[in-house]
Design a protein around this motif. Structure first.
Motif, PDB file in Angstrom:
ATOM      1  N   GLY A 288       0.642  -0.975   0.580  1.00 50.98           N
ATOM      2  CA  GLY A 288       0.035  -0.334  -0.041  1.00 50.98           C
ATOM      3  C   GLY A 288       0.488   1.084  -0.123  1.00 50.98           C
ATOM      4  N   VAL A 289       0.537   1.894  -0.928  1.00 53.57           N
ATOM      5  CA  VAL A 289       1.294   3.627  -0.694  1.00 53.57           C
ATOM      6  C   VAL A 289       0.004   4.536  -1.057  1.00 53.57           C
ATOM      7  N   VAL A 290       0.984   5.814  -0.792  1.00 49.68           N
ATOM      8  CA  VAL A 290      -0.014   7.271  -1.182  1.00 49.68           C
ATOM      9  C   VAL A 290       1.181   7.859  -2.285  1.00 49.68           C
ATOM     10  N   GLY A 291      -0.378   7.813  -3.247  1.00 45.02           N
ATOM     11  CA  GLY A 291       1.248   8.344  -4.883  1.00 45.02           C
ATOM     12  C   GLY A 291       1.459   6.980  -5.532  1.00 45.02           C
ATOM     13  N   ALA A 292       0.740   5.912  -6.406  1.00 44.99           N
ATOM     14  CA  ALA A 292       1.364   5.491  -6.777  1.00 44.99           C
ATOM     15  C   ALA A 292       1.827   5.531  -7.910  1.00 44.99           C
ATOM     16  N   SER A 293       1.295   6.924  -8.232  1.00 44.53           N
ATOM     17  CA  SER A 293       1.719   7.274 -10.312  1.00 44.53           C
ATOM     18  C   SER A 293       2.319   7.155  -9.882  1.00 44.53           C
ATOM     19  N   ASP A 294       3.518   7.942  -8.876  1.00 41.92           N
ATOM     20  CA  ASP A 294       5.144   8.692  -9.056  1.00 41.92           C
ATOM     21  C   ASP A 294       6.002   7.176 -10.166  1.00 41.92           C
ATOM     22  N   GLU A 295       6.234   7.233 -10.569  1.00 42.83           N
ATOM     23  CA  GLU A 295       6.946   6.312 -12.022  1.00 42.83           C
ATOM     24  C   GLU A 295       7.815   5.748 -11.788  1.00 42.83           C
ATOM     25  N   TYR A 296       8.937   5.573 -10.416  1.00 40.26           N
ATOM     26  CA  TYR A 296       9.782   5.277  -9.805  1.00 40.26           C
ATOM     27  C   TYR A 296       9.099   3.648  -9.101  1.00 40.26           C
ATOM     28  N   TRP A 297       7.531   3.787  -8.751  1.00 45.60           N
ATOM     29  CA  TRP A 297       6.693   2.226  -8.272  1.00 45.60           C
ATOM     30  C   TRP A 297       7.015   1.905  -9.690  1.00 45.60           C
ATOM     31  N   GLU A 298       6.321   1.791 -10.682  1.00 50.96           N
ATOM     32  CA  GLU A 298       6.369   0.721 -12.085  1.00 50.96           C
ATOM     33  C   GLU A 298       7.679   0.355 -12.442  1.00 50.96           C
ATOM     34  N   THR A 299       8.712   0.948 -11.669  1.00 56.28           N
ATOM     35  CA  THR A 299      10.326   0.648 -11.705  1.00 56.28           C
ATOM     36  C   THR A 299      10.793  -0.907 -11.068  1.00 56.28           C
ATOM     37  N   TYR A 300       9.861  -0.183  -9.842  1.00 53.07           N
ATOM     38  CA  TYR A 300      10.052  -0.859  -9.144  1.00 53.07           C
ATOM     39  C   TYR A 300       9.546  -2.320  -8.749  1.00 53.07           C
ATOM     40  N   VAL A 301       8.478  -2.153  -9.221  1.00 54.03           N
ATOM     41  CA  VAL A 301       7.476  -4.204  -9.305  1.00 54.03           C
ATOM     42  C   VAL A 301       8.154  -4.501 -10.252  1.00 54.03           C
ATOM     43  N   GLU A 302       8.925  -3.717 -11.890  1.00 57.52           N
ATOM     44  CA  GLU A 302       9.497  -4.521 -12.754  1.00 57.52           C
ATOM     45  C   GLU A 302      10.966  -5.058 -12.242  1.00 57.52           C
ATOM     46  N   ALA A 303      11.465  -4.349 -11.031  1.00 61.38           N
ATOM     47  CA  ALA A 303      12.852  -4.570 -10.502  1.00 61.38           C
ATOM     48  C   ALA A 303      12.405  -6.332  -9.804  1.00 61.38           C
ATOM     49  N   ALA A 304      11.317  -5.786  -8.820  1.00 64.71           N
ATOM     50  CA  ALA A 304      11.074  -7.108  -7.940  1.00 64.71           C
ATOM     51  C   ALA A 304      10.825  -8.356  -8.900  1.00 64.71           C
ATOM     52  N   ALA A 305      10.348  -8.338  -9.965  1.00 63.03           N
ATOM     53  CA  ALA A 305       9.415  -9.309 -10.792  1.00 63.03           C
ATOM     54  C   ALA A 305      10.918 -10.337 -11.836  1.00 63.03           C
ATOM     55  N   ASP A 306      11.991  -8.938 -11.720  1.00 59.89           N
ATOM     56  CA  ASP A 306      13.070  -9.762 -12.566  1.00 59.89           C
ATOM     57  C   ASP A 306      13.937 -10.547 -11.681  1.00 59.89           C
ATOM     58  N   GLU A 307      13.444  -9.994  -9.407  1.00 62.57           N
ATOM     59  CA  GLU A 307      14.026 -11.000  -8.829  1.00 62.57           C
ATOM     60  C   GLU A 307      13.029 -12.462  -8.821  1.00 62.57           C
ATOM     61  N   GLY A 308      11.617 -12.009  -9.301  1.00 64.88           N
ATOM     62  CA  GLY A 308      11.038 -13.449  -9.265  1.00 64.88           C
ATOM     63  C   GLY A 308       9.653 -13.430  -7.966  1.00 64.88           C
ATOM     64  N   ILE A 309      10.105 -12.124  -8.108  1.00 68.14           N
ATOM     65  CA  ILE A 309       8.548 -11.758  -6.773  1.00 68.14           C
ATOM     66  C   ILE A 309       8.046 -11.100  -7.616  1.00 68.14           C
ATOM     67  N   SER A 310       6.592 -11.353  -7.110  1.00 61.99           N
ATOM     68  CA  SER A 310       5.345 -10.390  -7.723  1.00 61.99           C
ATOM     69  C   SER A 310       5.104  -9.801  -7.008  1.00 61.99           C
ATOM     70  N   VAL A 311       4.568  -8.164  -7.612  1.00 66.48           N
ATOM     71  CA  VAL A 311       4.520  -6.879  -6.383  1.00 66.48           C
ATOM     72  C   VAL A 311       2.874  -6.324  -7.373  1.00 66.48           C
ATOM     73  N   GLU A 312       2.050  -5.914  -6.126  1.00 66.78           N
ATOM     74  CA  GLU A 312       0.781  -5.270  -6.689  1.00 66.78           C
ATOM     75  C   GLU A 312       1.392  -3.988  -5.893  1.00 66.78           C
ATOM     76  N   ILE A 313       0.907  -2.770  -6.363  1.00 66.21           N
ATOM     77  CA  ILE A 313       1.542  -1.897  -5.525  1.00 66.21           C
ATOM     78  C   ILE A 313      -0.609  -1.429  -5.507  1.00 66.21           C
ATOM     79  N   VAL A 314      -1.315  -0.791  -4.552  1.00 61.71           N
ATOM     80  CA  VAL A 314      -2.437  -0.561  -3.746  1.00 61.71           C
ATOM     81  C   VAL A 314      -2.368   0.885  -4.053  1.00 61.71           C
ATOM     82  N   ASP A 315      -2.848   1.688  -3.935  1.00 57.46           N
ATOM     83  CA  ASP A 315      -3.136   3.568  -4.306  1.00 57.46           C
ATOM     84  C   ASP A 315      -4.243   3.513  -3.144  1.00 57.46           C
ATOM     85  N   PHE A 316      -3.927   4.568  -2.177  1.00 57.89           N
ATOM     86  CA  PHE A 316      -4.843   5.067  -1.435  1.00 57.89           C
ATOM     87  C   PHE A 316      -4.280   6.489  -1.682  1.00 57.89           C
TER      88      PHE A 316
END
Length: 301
Positions: free
Chosen positions: A45-73
């Motif tokens: 959960g985050v406040v501000g999922a539109s910040d571009e680095y979150w998409e980069t972070y999700v991709e970096a986690a996927a590269d390590e085999g971890i599926s991440v879902e960013i939930v915006d509040f």
């Protein structure tokens, strides 16, 4: 809680806006994720999922085999209750003081599992370029909201302008100033007014939220938080988890990915206009800071 502090005025009840979550990659096996179950998706959960680095972070986690879902509040009230109730697995939006206030008010035991950054609170002046030039007896303004007031006082103390009784804390007020040992007088103003007061005072603490709107540059600060100062640690922004999950290997790995992925950290700094100071403070130190702040809250009654 990004940008100096979470203002209490923002904590009014606002509707949560469930945005389309960022979901990238497939979950790896327990072996590749260091303990995550196969097909597990970690919801953060985050406040501000539109910040571009979150998409980069999700991709970096996927590269390590971890599926991440960013939930915006949409507001700061919601990510901690959602975490406590198991609707999300982690959150990353707040500093230690905010978490301590939440835990104490709600009898919860959420814990920090990793640091992200501190967004320094700065002292600005239109008359002086060095705190040493501020004359004795001059007046300095600080924001009046409790979190920023106490933090501003700690900045003034670090700059050698005032002395706080007992060294000060995250809950210091003007009454805690040792006037006889201080160089300047301190007045409190609404946070939105400290920048506009600069022509009338020797210097003022200005929240990051108002720097750009006031025509100031963060680089113009003549003093600010020292991230290495123990008094600044409660303002470290963190990943938070439920207490029973603090040793979860996958969650720890996600903290490391955030801290060690240059494209992510570059995005964090850029999003903050260059003001963010990145941290890799051990979780044990963060927990100790949380315990100290919660004790201070309890002692206040």
């Amino acid at each position: 809680m990004k940008k100096s502090s979470l203002k209490k005025s923002l904590l009014a009840s606002l509707a949560v806006v469930p945005l389309a979550a960022l979901l990238v990659g497939c979950a790896g096996s327990a072996e590749t994720t260091g303990g995550a179950a196969e097909n597990e998706t970690v919801r953060i959960g985050v406040v501000g999922a539109s910040d571009e680095y979150w998409e980069t972070y999700v991709e970096a986690a996927a590269d390590e085999g971890i599926s991440v879902e960013i939930v915006d509040f949409a507001d700061y009230n919601q990510p901690n209750p959602a975490l406590a109730e198991g609707e999300i697995d982690l959150n990353q939006f707040q500093h230690i003081i905010y978490l301590a206030d939440y835990n104490e008010a709600n009898n919860q035991d959420l814990v920090p599992i990793g640091a992200t950054a501190i967004y320094p609170l700065g002292l600005y002046s239109s008359q002086y370029t060095d705190v040493k030039d501020i004359p004795d007896g001059a007046t300095v303004a600080v924001p009046s909201d409790p979190t920023n007031l106490s933090r501003g006082l700690l900045v003034l103390q670090s700059a050698g302008l005032i002395e706080l009784k007992d060294g000060g804390s995250a809950y210091s007020t003007l009454d805690d100033i040792d006037a006889g040992a201080s160089r300047v007088k301190v007045t409190e103003l609404d946070a939105a007014l400290t920048a506009t007061s600069l022509p009338d005072v020797a210097a003022a603490i200005v929240n990051n939220d108002y720097i750009a709107d006031s025509g100031l540059e963060a680089s113009e600060a003549i003093a600010q938080d020292d991230p290495s100062d123990p008094n600044a640690l409660p303002y470290a922004n963190i990943f938070a988890a439920r207490a029973e999950d603090k040793d979860n290997a996958t969650y720890k790995k996600l903290v490391e990915i955030y801290q060690n992925t240059k494209a992510v950290t570059d995005g964090v700094v850029a999003d903050a206009g260059g003001t963010a100071v990145l941290l890799t403070t051990p979780a044990e130190e963060l927990e100790k800071s949380l315990a100290t702040v919660q004790k201070q809250i309890a002692e206040q009654g």
